[in-house]
Design a protein around this motif. Structure first.
Motif, PDB file in Angstrom:
ATOM      1  N   GLN A 152      13.800   1.078  23.651  1.00  0.00           N
ATOM      2  CA  GLN A 152      13.415   2.591  23.578  1.00  0.00           C
ATOM      3  C   GLN A 152      15.104   3.511  22.798  1.00  0.00           C
ATOM      4  O   GLN A 152      14.398   4.368  22.405  1.00  0.00           O
ATOM      5  N   ASN A 153      16.059   2.666  22.946  1.00  0.00           N
ATOM      6  CA  ASN A 153      17.559   3.633  22.551  1.00  0.00           C
ATOM      7  C   ASN A 153      18.045   3.109  21.505  1.00  0.00           C
ATOM      8  O   ASN A 153      18.697   2.967  21.063  1.00  0.00           O
ATOM      9  N   ASN A 188      13.690  12.459  19.849  1.00  0.00           N
ATOM     10  CA  ASN A 188      13.358  13.004  21.208  1.00  0.00           C
ATOM     11  C   ASN A 188      13.253  12.497  22.476  1.00  0.00           C
ATOM     12  O   ASN A 188      12.521  12.677  23.439  1.00  0.00           O
ATOM     13  N   THR A 189      14.302  11.900  22.692  1.00  0.00           N
ATOM     14  CA  THR A 189      14.789  11.019  24.030  1.00  0.00           C
ATOM     15  C   THR A 189      15.553  11.625  24.590  1.00  0.00           C
ATOM     16  O   THR A 189      16.335  12.836  24.386  1.00  0.00           O
ATOM     17  N   ASP A 190      15.785  11.755  25.475  1.00  0.00           N
ATOM     18  CA  ASP A 190      16.666  12.088  26.362  1.00  0.00           C
ATOM     19  C   ASP A 190      17.861  11.842  26.042  1.00  0.00           C
ATOM     20  O   ASP A 190      18.862  12.213  26.070  1.00  0.00           O
TER      21      ASP A 190
END
Length: 79
Positions: free
Chosen positions: A23-24, A44-46
């Motif tokens: 994801q990252n 768009n991820t935290d």
């Protein structure tokens, strides 16, 4: 082409390589392979994300596919 000695890679980068894309974290062979979609996805991820350039995925059958540092040509027109 010169290759960088893997002992000079940071511990954080080693962890990214070991754990594979997720994801990252993403791997790209060349800077030209980074797309706007890649950048927007991480934006768009935290916690944002990391793109390691000059890295490909090793072949694997199951579990995370670790990264392999292959390097890439770099010159003044690359970025």
């Amino acid at each position: 082409m010169e290759t960088q000695d893997s002992r000079k890679i940071s511990e954080e980068s080693r962890a990214f390589l070991k754990n594979g894309i997720g994801q990252n974290v993403d791997f790209k062979q060349t800077p030209d392979a980074i797309s706007m979609v890649d950048l927007v996805s991480f934006a768009n991820t935290d916690s944002g994300g990391w793109i390691l350039v000059g890295v490909t995925e090793k072949d694997c059958e199951d579990g995370p596919c670790p990264g392999k540092v292959t390097g890439c040509p770099v010159n003044r027109d690359t970025v």
